[in-house]
Design an enzyme around this catalytic site. Structure first.
Site, PDB file in Angstrom:
ATOM      1  N   HIS A  75      13.947  -3.009 -36.619  1.00  0.00           N
ATOM      2  CA  HIS A  75      14.707  -1.844 -37.706  1.00  0.00           C
ATOM      3  C   HIS A  75      14.796  -3.756 -38.434  1.00  0.00           C
ATOM      4  CE1 HIS A  75      15.785   1.643 -36.618  1.00  0.00           C
ATOM      5  NE2 HIS A  75      14.074   2.075 -36.815  1.00  0.00           N
ATOM      6  N   PRO A 297      30.499   1.444 -27.096  1.00  0.00           N
ATOM      7  CA  PRO A 297      29.033   0.717 -27.167  1.00  0.00           C
ATOM      8  C   PRO A 297      28.735   0.610 -28.697  1.00  0.00           C
ATOM      9  CG  PRO A 297      29.649   3.061 -26.672  1.00  0.00           C
ATOM     10  CD  PRO A 297      30.762   2.618 -26.547  1.00  0.00           C
ATOM     11  N   LYS A 301      26.005  -3.803 -27.943  1.00  0.00           N
ATOM     12  CA  LYS A 301      25.591  -4.972 -26.831  1.00  0.00           C
ATOM     13  C   LYS A 301      25.020  -4.537 -25.198  1.00  0.00           C
ATOM     14  CE  LYS A 301      26.304  -8.099 -29.972  1.00  0.00           C
ATOM     15  NZ  LYS A 301      24.647  -7.427 -30.182  1.00  0.00           N
ATOM     16  N   TYR A 387      24.871  -8.442 -34.800  1.00  0.00           N
ATOM     17  CA  TYR A 387      25.079  -7.310 -34.277  1.00  0.00           C
ATOM     18  C   TYR A 387      22.810  -7.950 -33.599  1.00  0.00           C
ATOM     19  CZ  TYR A 387      23.174  -2.540 -34.057  1.00  0.00           C
ATOM     20  OH  TYR A 387      22.820  -1.732 -34.241  1.00  0.00           O
TER      21      TYR A 387
HETATM   22  P1  RFL Z   1      23.669   0.465 -14.827  1.00  0.00           P
HETATM   23  O1  RFL Z   1      22.737   0.711 -15.255  1.00  0.00           O
HETATM   24  O2  RFL Z   1      25.132   1.390 -14.420  1.00  0.00           O
HETATM   25  O3  RFL Z   1      23.793   0.219 -13.088  1.00  0.00           O
HETATM   26  C1  RFL Z   1      24.266  -0.314 -12.135  1.00  0.00           C
HETATM   27  C2  RFL Z   1      23.052   0.052 -11.132  1.00  0.00           C
HETATM   28  O4  RFL Z   1      24.331  -0.365  -9.648  1.00  0.00           O
HETATM   29  C3  RFL Z   1      24.653   1.212  -9.020  1.00  0.00           C
HETATM   30  N1  RFL Z   1      25.128   1.032  -7.887  1.00  0.00           N
HETATM   31  C4  RFL Z   1      24.724   1.413  -7.066  1.00  0.00           C
HETATM   32  N2  RFL Z   1      24.411   0.523  -6.189  1.00  0.00           N
HETATM   33  C5  RFL Z   1      24.166   0.465  -4.613  1.00  0.00           C
HETATM   34  N3  RFL Z   1      25.551   0.806  -3.769  1.00  0.00           N
HETATM   35  C6  RFL Z   1      27.097   1.403  -4.619  1.00  0.00           C
HETATM   36  N4  RFL Z   1      27.815   1.218  -4.056  1.00  0.00           N
HETATM   37  C7  RFL Z   1      26.725   1.509  -6.118  1.00  0.00           C
HETATM   38  N5  RFL Z   1      27.392   1.752  -6.830  1.00  0.00           N
HETATM   39  C8  RFL Z   1      26.545   1.604  -7.883  1.00  0.00           C
HETATM   40  C9  RFL Z   1      24.282   2.276  -9.857  1.00  0.00           C
HETATM   41  O5  RFL Z   1      23.954   3.770  -9.558  1.00  0.00           O
HETATM   42  C10 RFL Z   1      23.545   1.869 -11.340  1.00  0.00           C
HETATM   43  O6  RFL Z   1      22.474   2.614 -11.046  1.00  0.00           O
HETATM   44  O7  RFL Z   1      24.377  -1.208 -15.004  1.00  0.00           O
HETATM   45  P2  RFL Z   1      23.581  -2.666 -15.230  1.00  0.00           P
HETATM   46  O8  RFL Z   1      21.817  -2.994 -14.746  1.00  0.00           O
HETATM   47  O9  RFL Z   1      24.944  -3.676 -15.099  1.00  0.00           O
HETATM   48  O10 RFL Z   1      23.175  -2.097 -17.237  1.00  0.00           O
HETATM   49  C11 RFL Z   1      24.034  -2.048 -17.972  1.00  0.00           C
HETATM   50  C12 RFL Z   1      24.116  -1.186 -19.233  1.00  0.00           C
HETATM   51  O11 RFL Z   1      23.876   0.252 -18.697  1.00  0.00           O
HETATM   52  C13 RFL Z   1      25.098  -0.900 -20.201  1.00  0.00           C
HETATM   53  O12 RFL Z   1      25.890  -1.865 -20.117  1.00  0.00           O
HETATM   54  C14 RFL Z   1      23.934   0.293 -21.463  1.00  0.00           C
HETATM   55  O13 RFL Z   1      24.011   1.113 -20.844  1.00  0.00           O
HETATM   56  C15 RFL Z   1      25.628   0.323 -22.290  1.00  0.00           C
HETATM   57  N6  RFL Z   1      25.004   1.532 -23.787  1.00  0.00           N
HETATM   58  C16 RFL Z   1      24.410   0.657 -24.583  1.00  0.00           C
HETATM   59  N7  RFL Z   1      23.588  -0.503 -24.648  1.00  0.00           N
HETATM   60  C17 RFL Z   1      23.551  -1.021 -25.236  1.00  0.00           C
HETATM   61  O14 RFL Z   1      22.753  -2.847 -25.592  1.00  0.00           O
HETATM   62  N8  RFL Z   1      22.581  -0.637 -26.514  1.00  0.00           N
HETATM   63  C18 RFL Z   1      23.141   0.321 -26.505  1.00  0.00           C
HETATM   64  O15 RFL Z   1      22.739   1.059 -27.506  1.00  0.00           O
HETATM   65  C19 RFL Z   1      23.996   0.723 -25.878  1.00  0.00           C
HETATM   66  N9  RFL Z   1      24.370   3.027 -25.818  1.00  0.00           N
HETATM   67  C20 RFL Z   1      25.308   2.529 -23.971  1.00  0.00           C
HETATM   68  C21 RFL Z   1      24.998   2.522 -24.715  1.00  0.00           C
HETATM   69  C22 RFL Z   1      25.751   3.048 -22.765  1.00  0.00           C
HETATM   70  C23 RFL Z   1      26.242   4.233 -22.804  1.00  0.00           C
HETATM   71  N10 RFL Z   1      27.097   4.995 -21.485  1.00  0.00           N
HETATM   72  C24 RFL Z   1      26.734   6.307 -21.703  1.00  0.00           C
HETATM   73  C25 RFL Z   1      27.709   4.454 -20.492  1.00  0.00           C
HETATM   74  C26 RFL Z   1      25.596   4.320 -25.054  1.00  0.00           C
HETATM   75  C27 RFL Z   1      26.065   4.580 -24.353  1.00  0.00           C
HETATM   76  C28 RFL Z   1      25.968   7.052 -24.126  1.00  0.00           C
HETATM   77  C1  PHB Z   2      21.889   4.384 -29.380  1.00  0.00           C
HETATM   78  O1  PHB Z   2      22.902   5.200 -28.376  1.00  0.00           O
HETATM   79  O2  PHB Z   2      21.121   4.822 -29.909  1.00  0.00           O
HETATM   80  C2  PHB Z   2      23.881   3.433 -29.327  1.00  0.00           C
HETATM   81  C3  PHB Z   2      24.371   3.494 -29.196  1.00  0.00           C
HETATM   82  C4  PHB Z   2      25.363   2.744 -30.020  1.00  0.00           C
HETATM   83  C5  PHB Z   2      24.853   1.794 -31.184  1.00  0.00           C
HETATM   84  C6  PHB Z   2      24.008   1.644 -31.188  1.00  0.00           C
HETATM   85  C7  PHB Z   2      22.551   2.793 -30.717  1.00  0.00           C
HETATM   86  O3  PHB Z   2      26.014   0.767 -31.120  1.00  0.00           O
END
Ligand code: RFL
Ligand code: PHB
Length: 394
Positions: A75, A297, A301, A387
């Protein structure tokens, strides 16, 4: 007690942990990954959707870019809108950098496949994970395996990639750690729907009823979000109510644009908070990704910061363990935190600019800020630069 010996014990098999294991292996450093959940659970969590340029560059340089190149959708920018006005911000024109729609589920699949092809040991479904002797040169991690065996992984370094609820962050002694937290008074209600996106690029919409966003996962799957009150019960939001609120807030019917609803396949409510813990290294423990910091979110980031941390940490650990050179390892926390605080500010700024707070004065400032960002090249470039992402090592 089963004993396992490795160079780096990694807690958490999310994107941070699996990417770190992959980058270390490419440089001849062994790791063992320990994960509380099952492989299926970790692989199916619907989370991030946007990769910034530097994350894509890193994944490509680590031979993880093939499917991303075929299936990811590049994009040029985003739409920023408020009632009656929609503006396109073209990041490529403004900064020469772009972003990719490629779901975290897909990044995770690519990482799991690459590690499996390499014979990587990942202990899924473990319980009672605990960290030991972090201030010595031989730290370890103990856990009970999925089959019930008490196990110890002895290593030279432990890396906490265990997200926002894992045990690593609190293993740094109270006297050493410092943390900052901000909890926002609203949540996101997110849906995944089997319908072609009604837009070519993401729409971020300010509306007096609350923020709304139109994102996507593919040509046939849409991802949409609504600002909702903090204590929202998902059962109060039928699919019809969700689509109707999205249509209003996203401007259905304005300038010939319409939102096409479709079958909802997933819906959930996500609380929003900012959190940073410092330092990101204590003795032989290093923290990466959500284990050290959480952003709301709105700025997309979280995943990108996890990738950036690991992009700094992997070469630091390679130098430490293969060349006995601790300079990058010693610099890791400060270097990572520069980007963490920049992204923490950007995520807070996007969040507070776009979410209604119920305060009339705030509302006028938000609209003024949005107008400036959307119509001034200086304003637009500031948003675009943050961004689309600052270079690794910023
Ligand atoms: P994770 O993915 O949470 O992985 C951590 C892992 O550690 C495990 N764990 C354990 N393992 C062993 N022993 C224990 N006691 C443990 N406790 C926990 C967990 O089960 C898990 O598998 O962290 P990591 O690897 O640092 O990754 C971070 C990302 O997942 C997170 O920052 C993003 O998903 C945030 N986020 C977004 N980030 C972006 O860059 N762009 C986006 O568009 C974006 N959208 C989002 C998001 C996060 C969202 N949610 C649900 C929080 C949208 C949403 C809806
Ligand atoms: C997505 O889940 O697609 C998403 C979430 C947060 C953003 C952008 C995209 O800021």
């Amino acid at each position: 007690m089963d004993d396992v010996r490795t160079q780096v014990a990694i807690i958490g098999a999310g994107p941070a942990g699996m990417l770190l294991s992959h980058l270390l292996a490419a440089e001849g450093v062994e790791s063992v990954v320990v994960e509380a959940r099952t492989e299926e659970y970790v692989g199916s969590r619907i989370r991030a959707g946007i990769l910034e340029q530097s994350s894509v560059d890193l994944l490509r340089s680590a031979d993880l870019g093939d499917r991303l190149a075929r299936e990811g959708d590049q994009h040029r920018g985003i739409y920023l809108q408020w009632p009656e006005e929609r503006h396109h911000l073209d990041f490529v024109d403004l900064t020469g950098r772009s972003v990719w729609v490629y779901g975290q589920t897909e990044v995770q699949k690519d990482l799991v496949a690459a590690r499996a092809a390499d014979g990587q040991e990942v202990h899924y479904g473990v319980s009672d994970t605990a960290l030991h002797d972090l201030e010595s040169d031989s730290p370890s991690v103990t856990f009970v395996s999925a089959s019930g065996s008490p196990t110890r992984v002895s290593a030279s370094v432990v890396v906490g990639c265990d997200g926002s609820f894992g045990p690593s962050r609190s293993s740094v002694p109270d006297a050493v750690r410092q943390s900052w937290e901000k909890v926002y008074p609203y949540s996101w209600l997110g849906i995944l729907a089997d319908v072609a996106p009604s837009t070519d690029e993401l729409i971020y919409a300010w509306h007096p009823d609350g923020f709304a966003m139109h994102s996507m996962r593919s040509a046939t799957v849409s991802r949409l979000y609504l600002q909702v009150p903090h204590d929202t019960d998902i059962d109060d939001w039928s699919d019809d109510r969700i689509w109707s609120a999205l249509a209003t807030r996203l401007g259905d019917g304005q300038d010939g644009w319409s939102l096409t609803p479709g079958p909802v396949t997933e819906k959930s409510v996500l609380p929003m908070r900012s959190f940073v813990q410092t330092p990101m290294r204590h003795g032989r423990l290093f923290l990466a990704g959500d284990a050290a910091h959480i952003v709301p979110p709105t700025g997309a980031k979280g995943l990108n910061l996890a990738v950036a941390d690991v992009g700094l940490l992997a070469p630091a650990l390679v130098d430490l363990l293969r060349r006995d050179d601790a300079r990058l390892a010693d610099a890791y926390s400060d270097a990572a935190l520069r980007r963490v605080w920049r992204c923490t500010h950007f995520s807070w700024w996007m969040t507070t600019m776009l979410h209604t707070s119920g305060d009339d004065f705030d509302q006028q400032l938000q609209l003024s800020q949005l107008r400036w960002v959307a119509t001034s090249e200086a304003g637009a470039t500031g948003l675009a630069e943050n961004y689309a992402g600052l270079p690794i090592g910023f």
